[in-house]
Design a protein around this motif. Sequence first.
Motif, PDB file in Angstrom:
ATOM      1  N   ASP A 195       1.094  -1.219  -0.563  1.00 28.95           N
ATOM      2  CA  ASP A 195       0.262   0.021   0.148  1.00 28.95           C
ATOM      3  C   ASP A 195       0.878   1.379   0.096  1.00 28.95           C
ATOM      4  O   ASP A 195       2.180   0.726   0.552  1.00 28.95           O
ATOM      5  CB  ASP A 195      -1.043  -0.144   1.405  1.00 28.95           C
ATOM      6  N   VAL A 196       0.545   2.117  -1.202  1.00 24.36           N
ATOM      7  CA  VAL A 196       1.113   3.631  -0.707  1.00 24.36           C
ATOM      8  C   VAL A 196       1.214   3.913   0.592  1.00 24.36           C
ATOM      9  O   VAL A 196       2.172   5.022   0.690  1.00 24.36           O
ATOM     10  CB  VAL A 196       1.129   4.240  -2.351  1.00 24.36           C
ATOM     11  N   ASP A 197       0.010   4.056   0.709  1.00 24.92           N
ATOM     12  CA  ASP A 197      -0.443   4.734   1.694  1.00 24.92           C
ATOM     13  C   ASP A 197       0.183   4.914   3.530  1.00 24.92           C
ATOM     14  O   ASP A 197      -0.398   3.722   3.842  1.00 24.92           O
ATOM     15  CB  ASP A 197      -2.233   5.467   1.960  1.00 24.92           C
ATOM     16  N   PRO A 198       0.977   5.745   3.453  1.00 28.33           N
ATOM     17  CA  PRO A 198       1.471   4.385   5.478  1.00 28.33           C
ATOM     18  C   PRO A 198       0.411   5.014   6.501  1.00 28.33           C
ATOM     19  O   PRO A 198       0.622   4.116   7.660  1.00 28.33           O
ATOM     20  CB  PRO A 198       3.342   5.644   5.806  1.00 28.33           C
ATOM     21  N   ARG A 199      -0.418   5.860   6.253  1.00 32.27           N
ATOM     22  CA  ARG A 199      -1.316   6.140   7.306  1.00 32.27           C
ATOM     23  C   ARG A 199      -2.054   4.525   7.122  1.00 32.27           C
ATOM     24  O   ARG A 199      -2.614   4.574   8.480  1.00 32.27           O
ATOM     25  CB  ARG A 199      -2.962   7.280   6.923  1.00 32.27           C
ATOM     26  N   ARG A 200      -2.789   4.060   5.971  1.00 32.35           N
ATOM     27  CA  ARG A 200      -3.442   3.090   5.705  1.00 32.35           C
ATOM     28  C   ARG A 200      -2.828   1.548   6.723  1.00 32.35           C
ATOM     29  O   ARG A 200      -3.172   1.170   7.040  1.00 32.35           O
ATOM     30  CB  ARG A 200      -3.377   2.565   4.852  1.00 32.35           C
ATOM     31  N   ILE A 201      -1.344   1.847   6.373  1.00 30.01           N
ATOM     32  CA  ILE A 201      -0.381   0.523   7.369  1.00 30.01           C
ATOM     33  C   ILE A 201      -0.549   1.070   8.832  1.00 30.01           C
ATOM     34  O   ILE A 201      -0.783  -0.227   8.985  1.00 30.01           O
ATOM     35  CB  ILE A 201       0.720   0.776   6.279  1.00 30.01           C
ATOM     36  N   GLN A 202      -0.166   1.389   9.042  1.00 28.29           N
ATOM     37  CA  GLN A 202       0.131   2.253  10.364  1.00 28.29           C
ATOM     38  C   GLN A 202      -2.107   1.790  11.205  1.00 28.29           C
ATOM     39  O   GLN A 202      -1.934   0.879  12.047  1.00 28.29           O
ATOM     40  CB  GLN A 202      -0.269   3.550  10.851  1.00 28.29           C
ATOM     41  N   ARG A 203      -2.772   1.988  10.524  1.00 28.58           N
ATOM     42  CA  ARG A 203      -3.858   1.685  11.283  1.00 28.58           C
ATOM     43  C   ARG A 203      -4.870   0.022  11.127  1.00 28.58           C
ATOM     44  O   ARG A 203      -5.124  -0.281  11.909  1.00 28.58           O
ATOM     45  CB  ARG A 203      -4.872   2.903  10.325  1.00 28.58           C
ATOM     46  N   ARG A 204      -3.963  -0.528  10.021  1.00 31.02           N
ATOM     47  CA  ARG A 204      -3.740  -2.101  10.581  1.00 31.02           C
ATOM     48  C   ARG A 204      -2.658  -2.527  11.272  1.00 31.02           C
ATOM     49  O   ARG A 204      -3.129  -3.449  12.486  1.00 31.02           O
ATOM     50  CB  ARG A 204      -3.883  -2.648   8.904  1.00 31.02           C
ATOM     51  N   LEU A 205      -1.590  -1.941  11.441  1.00 27.96           N
ATOM     52  CA  LEU A 205      -1.205  -2.131  12.491  1.00 27.96           C
ATOM     53  C   LEU A 205      -1.729  -2.196  14.197  1.00 27.96           C
ATOM     54  O   LEU A 205      -1.937  -3.213  14.885  1.00 27.96           O
ATOM     55  CB  LEU A 205      -0.009  -1.406  12.743  1.00 27.96           C
ATOM     56  N   ASP A 206      -2.555  -0.633  13.944  1.00 31.46           N
ATOM     57  CA  ASP A 206      -2.696  -0.634  15.516  1.00 31.46           C
ATOM     58  C   ASP A 206      -4.069  -1.929  15.254  1.00 31.46           C
ATOM     59  O   ASP A 206      -4.545  -2.081  17.049  1.00 31.46           O
ATOM     60  CB  ASP A 206      -3.093   0.961  15.647  1.00 31.46           C
ATOM     61  N   SER A 207      -5.262  -1.904  14.640  1.00 24.81           N
ATOM     62  CA  SER A 207      -6.108  -2.381  15.084  1.00 24.81           C
ATOM     63  C   SER A 207      -5.815  -4.027  14.560  1.00 24.81           C
ATOM     64  O   SER A 207      -6.887  -4.910  14.949  1.00 24.81           O
ATOM     65  CB  SER A 207      -7.090  -2.668  14.272  1.00 24.81           C
ATOM     66  N   GLY A 208      -4.763  -4.538  15.178  1.00 22.08           N
ATOM     67  CA  GLY A 208      -4.621  -5.687  15.270  1.00 22.08           C
ATOM     68  C   GLY A 208      -4.056  -6.404  13.560  1.00 22.08           C
ATOM     69  O   GLY A 208      -4.118  -7.783  13.515  1.00 22.08           O
ATOM     70  N   TYR A 209      -4.942  -6.251  12.340  1.00 23.83           N
ATOM     71  CA  TYR A 209      -4.706  -6.393  11.561  1.00 23.83           C
ATOM     72  C   TYR A 209      -3.128  -6.823  10.199  1.00 23.83           C
ATOM     73  O   TYR A 209      -3.205  -8.067   9.839  1.00 23.83           O
ATOM     74  CB  TYR A 209      -5.960  -6.024  10.081  1.00 23.83           C
ATOM     75  N   LEU A 210      -2.403  -6.325  11.061  1.00 20.04           N
ATOM     76  CA  LEU A 210      -0.928  -6.729  10.904  1.00 20.04           C
ATOM     77  C   LEU A 210       0.448  -6.901  11.716  1.00 20.04           C
ATOM     78  O   LEU A 210      -0.537  -6.586  12.680  1.00 20.04           O
ATOM     79  CB  LEU A 210      -0.395  -5.354   9.554  1.00 20.04           C
ATOM     80  N   ASP A 211       0.910  -7.422  11.057  1.00 20.94           N
ATOM     81  CA  ASP A 211       1.597  -8.238  12.010  1.00 20.94           C
ATOM     82  C   ASP A 211       3.329  -6.850  12.395  1.00 20.94           C
ATOM     83  O   ASP A 211       3.753  -7.368  13.384  1.00 20.94           O
ATOM     84  CB  ASP A 211       2.257  -9.578  12.403  1.00 20.94           C
ATOM     85  N   ALA A 212       4.015  -6.367  11.083  1.00 24.92           N
ATOM     86  CA  ALA A 212       4.240  -5.571  11.003  1.00 24.92           C
ATOM     87  C   ALA A 212       4.487  -4.683   9.728  1.00 24.92           C
ATOM     88  O   ALA A 212       2.807  -4.875   8.629  1.00 24.92           O
ATOM     89  CB  ALA A 212       5.637  -6.771  10.760  1.00 24.92           C
ATOM     90  N   GLY A 213       4.871  -3.665   9.649  1.00 24.42           N
ATOM     91  CA  GLY A 213       4.672  -2.426   8.359  1.00 24.42           C
ATOM     92  C   GLY A 213       6.583  -2.632   8.368  1.00 24.42           C
ATOM     93  O   GLY A 213       7.249  -2.371   9.251  1.00 24.42           O
TER      94      GLY A 213
END
Length: 564
Positions: A195-213
């Motif tokens: 994903d180009v948007d770092p805010r989306r990556i951070q959002r998924r990290l915060d909600s537990g949908y991602l393990d790492a960015g």
Amino acid sequence: MNWFRHDNIHAPRGATLHCRGWGQEAALRMLMNNLDPAVAEDPAHLIVYGGRGRAARSWDAYDKIVETLMKLENDETLLIQSGKPVAVFRTQPSAPRVLIANSNLVGKWASLDEFNRLEAEGLTMYGQMTAGSWVYIGSQGIIQGTFQTLVALATQHFQADHLRGRLYVSAGLGGMGGAQPLAAKMLEGVALIADVDPRRIQRRLDSGYLDAGMTSIPEAVTRALEAKAQGESYTIGIQCHANELLAYLRERHIVPDILSDQTAAHDPLVGYIPDGYGVDEAAALRAKDPTEYLCLARASIGRHVEQMLSLQAAGAVTFDYGNNIRREALDAGVDHAFDIPGYVPATIRELFSEGKGPFRWAALSGDPEDIYRMDDLALEMFGDNPLLRRWFALARKYIHFQGLPARIAYMGQGERDAFALKVNDLVAQGVLHAPVVFGRDHHDTGSVASPYRETEAMQDGSDAIADWPILNALLNVASGAHWVAFHHGGGTGIGYSLHSGAQTVADGSSDSADRLARVLWNDPGIGVVRHADAGYEKAQRTLEAFPERFNTPLLGPTHVPTNK
């Protein structure tokens, strides 16, 4: 609370009414929940998800909707025209309290260019699916659909019910795409999502949908391959364009086990960022020269699909995830774009024939314990379904609530209404702390005509027949849903989809019981009928399982099937 503040909106919780009935109250709370910062992608601009799928046309329109819902009588109906409240009519107590129509254009004029012109004039808005019908619940709303899709792929291609030791590569971490990594994790796989948007990556990290960015493609790919080799379940969001990630994989002959995409390619002007552009640079170009922006975005989409086709030829199980990327690529000159199969005919069409789809409910109490009590009820009623039992266990373990606590479950014909009636009893008994709203994604068994997604490759060739979603909406009005919506565009874009949605409230009353019994039988039922009419044997068997409930004079397919 300040009902008309436009920043940091949160739906009220609890059993106190702020409107004159629970139908109005539920619509009000779900509208506000759509714009909760924990739920919406860009609430400051009324954008819920999908590039520009909005909950209301303007803040003035939002304010007037809220004001009107709070004073709407129990025999009145509010009409919403593309996010703008236009009238209140006296109807009857059993009628819907709200009727919504979004983005609809006459066929000859149903083009993206014409829609963009009308939107710029302030005459319409894009409602996406659940954004404009006020029943979006964040990425938790699509997660089971992604889970079901990946289970089906694992079964078909790897003869397993898991993705352990498998690498899933995709792009897009927005409201829909954000579910991809968690679904892969639930199935013990490895996910690498661009994903180009770092805010989306951070959002998924915060909600537990991602393990790492990560920002380094080599580091992200190395870590993903290590996890795959070790049978570890691990998910990574990589800040880059999809084309950058796919080019790196191709150059090094790294072939993912599963490959897809869930960028908002259905809306190339707003939803897809061209190669070489960051989020801010793309926004500046879009504002300065939308024609040039579209040209660059479509060229990037063409390259994107060409690279997907190359990896597919190398052995990746590749599928289109319903974002119209193949059509955009075809228009950009990629002649074989449709060699990539759509996920509905490839994986979940049989579920539609059983009346199954993304059924959901939200606890208006705001109390997670109400959701857990309903989880237990669902397991008591349907615990003999191993996939459903597995789903509830995983959902409770992994899914963080966004806004009002909510749950989704692929319940089928005869299950949705039975479950909702039991929930209505629990509300009446005070076991649940406030009413519950039942709804669904428009992506459901009988509510969509979308030839590049839900109705792609129908057995009788009826892919583009749009009578069915219209009949679905009309039937839900007649059945007494508390609010009903009919939209154009959905997840595949202007000109490519018509779809409807319906929501009904369990407030513990006999009136709610009657509505729930009708709506939650009839709504999936017309989907079963639609598939039986198209010649699907499983749908016909579903009808035959309820001879006392279906009085269906089916004639069967009207001509020799063309899309087998």
